[in-house]
Design a protein around this motif. Sequence first.
Motif, PDB file in Angstrom:
ATOM      1  N   LEU A  38      67.769 164.730 -27.348  1.00 42.22           N
ATOM      2  CA  LEU A  38      68.918 164.469 -28.271  1.00 42.22           C
ATOM      3  C   LEU A  38      69.008 164.413 -29.444  1.00 42.22           C
ATOM      4  CD1 LEU A  38      70.338 161.848 -25.274  1.00 42.22           C
ATOM      5  CD2 LEU A  38      70.949 164.281 -25.664  1.00 42.22           C
ATOM      6  N   GLY A  39      67.830 164.284 -30.160  1.00 45.70           N
ATOM      7  CA  GLY A  39      67.615 164.075 -31.689  1.00 45.70           C
ATOM      8  C   GLY A  39      67.875 162.812 -32.035  1.00 45.70           C
ATOM      9  N   MET A  40      67.656 161.720 -31.287  1.00 47.73           N
ATOM     10  CA  MET A  40      67.971 160.461 -31.413  1.00 47.73           C
ATOM     11  C   MET A  40      66.618 159.409 -31.426  1.00 47.73           C
ATOM     12  SD  MET A  40      71.175 160.237 -31.976  1.00 47.73           S
ATOM     13  CE  MET A  40      71.500 158.433 -32.080  1.00 47.73           C
ATOM     14  N   TYR A  41      65.521 159.912 -31.236  1.00 50.82           N
ATOM     15  CA  TYR A  41      64.330 159.309 -31.076  1.00 50.82           C
ATOM     16  C   TYR A  41      64.154 158.593 -32.452  1.00 50.82           C
ATOM     17  CZ  TYR A  41      59.434 157.955 -29.423  1.00 50.82           C
ATOM     18  OH  TYR A  41      58.287 157.190 -29.076  1.00 50.82           O
ATOM     19  N   ALA A  42      63.948 159.325 -33.426  1.00 45.54           N
ATOM     20  CA  ALA A  42      63.591 158.738 -34.714  1.00 45.54           C
ATOM     21  C   ALA A  42      64.596 157.923 -35.177  1.00 45.54           C
ATOM     22  CB  ALA A  42      63.438 160.070 -35.652  1.00 45.54           C
ATOM     23  N   HIS A  43      66.062 158.312 -35.131  1.00 45.79           N
ATOM     24  CA  HIS A  43      66.854 157.155 -35.402  1.00 45.79           C
ATOM     25  C   HIS A  43      66.790 155.880 -34.795  1.00 45.79           C
ATOM     26  CE1 HIS A  43      68.986 160.469 -37.721  1.00 45.79           C
ATOM     27  NE2 HIS A  43      69.392 161.247 -36.617  1.00 45.79           N
ATOM     28  N   ILE A  44      66.638 155.863 -33.463  1.00 43.31           N
ATOM     29  CA  ILE A  44      66.530 154.639 -32.757  1.00 43.31           C
ATOM     30  C   ILE A  44      65.326 153.624 -33.339  1.00 43.31           C
ATOM     31  CG2 ILE A  44      66.465 153.456 -30.745  1.00 43.31           C
ATOM     32  CD1 ILE A  44      69.067 154.851 -31.139  1.00 43.31           C
ATOM     33  N   VAL A  88      70.838 165.859 -34.316  1.00 42.06           N
ATOM     34  CA  VAL A  88      72.282 165.339 -34.563  1.00 42.06           C
ATOM     35  C   VAL A  88      72.591 164.326 -35.369  1.00 42.06           C
ATOM     36  CG1 VAL A  88      72.766 166.289 -32.405  1.00 42.06           C
ATOM     37  CG2 VAL A  88      72.051 163.841 -32.468  1.00 42.06           C
ATOM     38  N   GLU A  89      73.486 163.946 -35.861  1.00 45.46           N
ATOM     39  CA  GLU A  89      73.884 162.712 -36.565  1.00 45.46           C
ATOM     40  C   GLU A  89      73.974 161.594 -35.849  1.00 45.46           C
ATOM     41  OE1 GLU A  89      74.170 162.346 -40.006  1.00 45.46           O
ATOM     42  OE2 GLU A  89      73.302 164.194 -40.246  1.00 45.46           O
ATOM     43  N   PRO A  90      73.691 160.463 -36.050  1.00 44.77           N
ATOM     44  CA  PRO A  90      73.810 159.193 -35.251  1.00 44.77           C
ATOM     45  C   PRO A  90      75.236 158.682 -35.397  1.00 44.77           C
ATOM     46  CG  PRO A  90      72.617 158.648 -37.242  1.00 44.77           C
ATOM     47  CD  PRO A  90      72.789 160.306 -37.290  1.00 44.77           C
TER      48      PRO A  90
END
Length: 312
Positions: free
Chosen positions: A185-191, A153-155
């Motif tokens: 949620l697809g946010m691990y790399a973004h965070i 997902v997009e952050p």
Amino acid sequence: MTTKRTTREYLGLFFKGVMMGAADVVPGVSGGTIAFITGIYEELINTIKGFNLGAVKVLFKQGPVAFWQHVNGTFLVVLLAGIVASIATIAGGVLFLLANYPILLWSFFFGLILASVWLVMSHIDKWDMNLISSFIIGSIVAYIITSFAPVSVEPTALMVFLSGAIAICAMILPGISGSFILLLLGMYAHILSAVKGADFQLIGLFMLGCIVGIMSFSRLLSWMFSHHRKVTLALLAGFMLGSLNKVWPWKYTLAYSINRHGEQVPLQQDNVLPWHFESITGQPAFLVWAIGLTLVGIAIVVVMERYQTAKE
């Protein structure tokens, strides 16, 4: 609300925080599980719950000292210091083991969580159909969650906020990992990228979500422990049992993704038996070492339980 402790006990609390921090960086292992094993889970939940309007009134009417005692501040600061110290130091070693010796690391955590299921269940003296049903529901829910494939997902601002609120709830819930929820949620790399790149706007939004999530969820957990303690324990034991699906040591990777360094990282994996793992991958299963580390994990929980019982 403050619990009196000696200097030695505070040192022990610090190391409990260190263990929680080390567990939280592994997608699939919950710091909440470590908190339960070490006997500080309910105090942690009630301490977080203590940050409310009543605490603000104490601050303005009775002063900072009374406020600090009201919110059990020393407990929280020492525990957080241990978590932060762990993430800044030994967490790197845990991630190294995860990347290079995953079977051995997962085996240790498998034993740790398996024994934790027994530990939580041992707090229920008499089982009935309601408790058994809660245990089964918790197991099924955790199993289904840990079987989901991660999404991409997009952050966006809303997604960052919501991921913080959801992940922090999982982080204090035994059996479900906050870092794994971020992966789903697809946010691990973004965070992680935001932390490494000092993106304070994204980090601040994520932390705001964490604060809202943990303040709300801690109240729910505290209420459940106060009014439905046995059902809550059965549910948590089920969560832990179902989460074993994620920490099974032998996995076969079905799909990969490319991280920001251009490296392949596992995206979707299936659990396989040790001998199937060897035939599929051509890699050693380290079965003897895996069993040994599983037993070490179990032994640690048993020793901690005996120590906590002796203290009481």
